[in-house]
Design a protein around this motif. Sequence first.
Motif, PDB file in Angstrom:
ATOM      1  N   LYS A  54      -9.263  -3.481  -4.381  1.00 31.51           N
ATOM      2  CA  LYS A  54      -8.195  -3.590  -3.388  1.00 31.51           C
ATOM      3  C   LYS A  54      -8.198  -2.344  -2.470  1.00 31.51           C
ATOM      4  O   LYS A  54      -8.090  -2.458  -1.251  1.00 31.51           O
ATOM      5  CB  LYS A  54      -6.858  -3.673  -4.137  1.00 31.51           C
ATOM      6  N   ARG A  58      -9.121  -2.376   1.495  1.00 35.20           N
ATOM      7  CA  ARG A  58      -8.171  -1.885   2.495  1.00 35.20           C
ATOM      8  C   ARG A  58      -8.844  -0.842   3.392  1.00 35.20           C
ATOM      9  O   ARG A  58      -8.673  -0.865   4.605  1.00 35.20           O
ATOM     10  CB  ARG A  58      -6.948  -1.284   1.823  1.00 35.20           C
ATOM     11  N   LYS A 117      10.916  11.203  12.892  1.00 34.46           N
ATOM     12  CA  LYS A 117      12.270  10.708  13.156  1.00 34.46           C
ATOM     13  C   LYS A 117      12.959  11.539  14.231  1.00 34.46           C
ATOM     14  O   LYS A 117      13.682  11.022  15.070  1.00 34.46           O
ATOM     15  CB  LYS A 117      13.089  10.793  11.875  1.00 34.46           C
ATOM     16  N   ASN A 134      11.213   3.601  13.410  1.00 33.50           N
ATOM     17  CA  ASN A 134      10.357   4.183  12.391  1.00 33.50           C
ATOM     18  C   ASN A 134       8.896   4.051  12.816  1.00 33.50           C
ATOM     19  O   ASN A 134       8.352   2.960  12.843  1.00 33.50           O
ATOM     20  CB  ASN A 134      10.583   3.444  11.084  1.00 33.50           C
ATOM     21  N   TYR A 137       4.142   6.666   8.955  1.00 32.56           N
ATOM     22  CA  TYR A 137       3.895   6.165   7.605  1.00 32.56           C
ATOM     23  C   TYR A 137       3.764   4.656   7.509  1.00 32.56           C
ATOM     24  O   TYR A 137       4.401   4.017   6.683  1.00 32.56           O
ATOM     25  CB  TYR A 137       4.990   6.667   6.654  1.00 32.56           C
ATOM     26  N   GLY A 220       0.768   9.177   2.397  1.00 26.39           N
ATOM     27  CA  GLY A 220       0.273   8.990   1.034  1.00 26.39           C
ATOM     28  C   GLY A 220       0.696   7.666   0.421  1.00 26.39           C
ATOM     29  O   GLY A 220       0.545   7.447  -0.764  1.00 26.39           O
ATOM     30  N   LYS A 221       1.243   6.748   1.237  1.00 29.06           N
ATOM     31  CA  LYS A 221       1.765   5.510   0.664  1.00 29.06           C
ATOM     32  C   LYS A 221       0.690   4.457   0.474  1.00 29.06           C
ATOM     33  O   LYS A 221       0.848   3.538  -0.315  1.00 29.06           O
ATOM     34  CB  LYS A 221       2.834   4.926   1.599  1.00 29.06           C
ATOM     35  N   PHE A 222      -0.378   4.575   1.230  1.00 26.83           N
ATOM     36  CA  PHE A 222      -1.417   3.563   1.152  1.00 26.83           C
ATOM     37  C   PHE A 222      -2.709   4.233   0.751  1.00 26.83           C
ATOM     38  O   PHE A 222      -3.293   4.968   1.530  1.00 26.83           O
ATOM     39  CB  PHE A 222      -1.585   2.859   2.501  1.00 26.83           C
ATOM     40  N   MET A 223      -3.127   3.995  -0.478  1.00 27.16           N
ATOM     41  CA  MET A 223      -4.306   4.709  -0.938  1.00 27.16           C
ATOM     42  C   MET A 223      -5.564   4.111  -0.337  1.00 27.16           C
ATOM     43  O   MET A 223      -5.782   2.907  -0.378  1.00 27.16           O
ATOM     44  CB  MET A 223      -4.380   4.655  -2.458  1.00 27.16           C
TER      45      MET A 223
ATOM     46  N   LYS B 197       9.021   2.081  -4.092  1.00 28.61           N
ATOM     47  CA  LYS B 197       8.101   2.353  -2.981  1.00 28.61           C
ATOM     48  C   LYS B 197       8.623   1.818  -1.648  1.00 28.61           C
ATOM     49  O   LYS B 197       8.402   2.407  -0.598  1.00 28.61           O
ATOM     50  CB  LYS B 197       6.727   1.754  -3.291  1.00 28.61           C
ATOM     51  N   VAL B 200      10.872   4.427  -0.105  1.00 25.33           N
ATOM     52  CA  VAL B 200      10.356   5.792   0.039  1.00 25.33           C
ATOM     53  C   VAL B 200       9.777   5.968   1.436  1.00 25.33           C
ATOM     54  O   VAL B 200       9.068   5.091   1.928  1.00 25.33           O
ATOM     55  CB  VAL B 200       9.265   6.071  -1.013  1.00 25.33           C
ATOM     56  N   GLN B 201      10.111   7.081   2.094  1.00 24.57           N
ATOM     57  CA  GLN B 201       9.516   7.327   3.410  1.00 24.57           C
ATOM     58  C   GLN B 201       8.060   7.746   3.264  1.00 24.57           C
ATOM     59  O   GLN B 201       7.192   7.223   3.937  1.00 24.57           O
ATOM     60  CB  GLN B 201      10.304   8.392   4.171  1.00 24.57           C
ATOM     61  N   LEU B 339       0.061   3.154  -5.663  1.00 21.98           N
ATOM     62  CA  LEU B 339      -0.298   3.425  -4.266  1.00 21.98           C
ATOM     63  C   LEU B 339      -1.170   2.326  -3.658  1.00 21.98           C
ATOM     64  O   LEU B 339      -1.309   2.248  -2.445  1.00 21.98           O
ATOM     65  CB  LEU B 339      -1.008   4.771  -4.156  1.00 21.98           C
ATOM     66  N   GLU B 341      -0.415  -0.798  -4.056  1.00 27.19           N
ATOM     67  CA  GLU B 341       0.552  -1.850  -3.721  1.00 27.19           C
ATOM     68  C   GLU B 341       0.791  -1.887  -2.204  1.00 27.19           C
ATOM     69  O   GLU B 341       0.817  -0.851  -1.576  1.00 27.19           O
ATOM     70  CB  GLU B 341       1.869  -1.434  -4.349  1.00 27.19           C
TER      71      GLU B 341
END
Lengths: 273, 342
Positions: A54, A58, A117, A134, A137, A220-223, B197, B200-201, B339, B341
């Motif tokens: 996955k 991505r 922001k 927004n 991120y 860092g939210k999407f590896m 998640k 979370v920002q 992460l 997800e």
Amino acid sequence: MKKVFLYSYILWMIIFIVIPIILVGYFAFTQSENGVVFFTLENFRRVFEFVYIKVLLRSINLALICTLICFLIGYPVAYIMADKNFHFSSTLLFLFLVPMWMNMLLRTYAWLTILEKNGIINSCLALLGFSKINLLYTNQTIVLGMVYNFLPFMILPIHTSLKKINYSAIEAAQDLGADSFTTFRKIIFPLSLPAVCSGITMVFMPAVTTFIVPNLLGGGKFMLIGNLIEQQFLRIADWHFGCAVSLILMAVIFFAAIIFSFVDTDDEGGNLF
Amino acid sequence: MKFRFLILLAVFILIGCSKNNDEKILNVYNYGDYVDEKILKMFTNETGIKINYDTFATSEDAYTKIKNGGTNYDVVIISDYMIERMIKENLLEPLDFSLIENYQFIHSRFKNLSFDPENKFSVSYMWGSVGILYNKTMVDNVHSWKILWDEKYKNQIFMYDSQRDSIGVALKKLGYSLNTRDIKELYEAKNELVKQKKIVQAYVGDAVKDKMIGNEGTLAISYSGDALFCQSENSDLDYVIPIEGSNLWFDCAVILKTSCHKSFANLFINFLCQPQIALMNTQYIGYSTVNSEALKKLPDEIKNNKIYWPSDEEFSRCEIFHDLGEFIRQYDIIWTEILAED
């Protein structure tokens, strides 16, 4: 004298390219337990687990989107700059190159202050009475950062090759009654195709491996695959798995480069294969 | 020509202890920006021992380099759970406390800690806690980790981009240990973090300081030392150790078994424990000192700040990380799943 240069170059390659790759391979095919190192394919089996596939998909997906956007923006820009009647071409080229003198980390950081922001865009929106949006991120922000950083790698080869096109070929096409679209389709574009291919390779490669951009602009939210490798080395010290992921990534890039080079028949340099 | 080059290279790689023993050199390995570099110069002036100073980004990174050999570090300043692992793997040299007389100034809170129960291998250097840094103008009554799951603060929460810290928050929220080896508990924590998640920002590292100072978020996970810095830049910020408990961390100085300059290394550790030096260091770094004399000399507004020096009750609420050995891979897998997800 020539030989001395040749040998020192070969030595350089062995020390900094061949030996490191052998080491990566060594770690990828081994595992160590209580100080005992043994051969195993376990690391590669793990790479093909759902969650890592996955992450890999991505990364490839975002890199392809980035490459496509770079092409769609880069080709027209390169085309305009190569036009003999366009007087600002060197200024424009200069403007594209200046940001590259700066460190990539800084350039990417600058986007934070724009998109935050309380950043420039949102402050302007607030001033005009709109509500803040927004911008940071998201996957789109990651693509934006990649396109911004890697666009010059698309423009430069295309620009160089368009400039080299012999103008008499275009005149000949016009003499024979081709309209400007046909001239472009049959003469200009095919002649620039090899450069397009190197542009695509040179954008795709850094885009698929980047880890700074998703860290900063993706929060860092999407590896992505680059983050996964970084994590194996810096966070949990699992060099064996990290090397296996790196080898798979190298294979992906290698195959991508081969596919792109099929079309790429120009042998006048600027190409990878 | 080529051959001579290779031999030279081999010599460089094989340089060992024997030759340089009598040279007055000390190799120190530390986190980046984690010492007042004036102190290193003062040590050289006082003792004539030259310091080669080198830094690393994460303790895992440092551990791998030390473990794989090829380094010549003498003194390393590194974190609690990593010291536990290095003791287990016999990488550390027992300290010579006859040379470290300033050890008497170390506060009793920071002696015989669980990662080095007999206090044979390490001397504490800096310490702190993990808690919630929050903006008083946007939220009040922060006392529990649960607030980090409150939909009201969607896109206003910063988590820490480190596996053990962020998973630890979820574990503590559920009432489990930070050092759990129970895969069921770990997956419960994962589900919590996946749920979280969406609100979370971002998962950030050091950047959390800029973000919170710039009012970019309402709540963030932070180290106490960083929280102090943020508070000094933006007085709307405050910090709390949640009631469910949290993590206490200690960075300590240790000497490697492979060190070629062990007596110098002990001297250097002794030097770091001098009250005046410890004071300079804590004021430069901004993290809490372990030195009871240095603490006394600090200005009131620092030593009475609860972020700098939490109460005994808050102190006892917290847990120290233990080395999880191979089990750390499970944490890594879970973190990757979170992460990955969408």
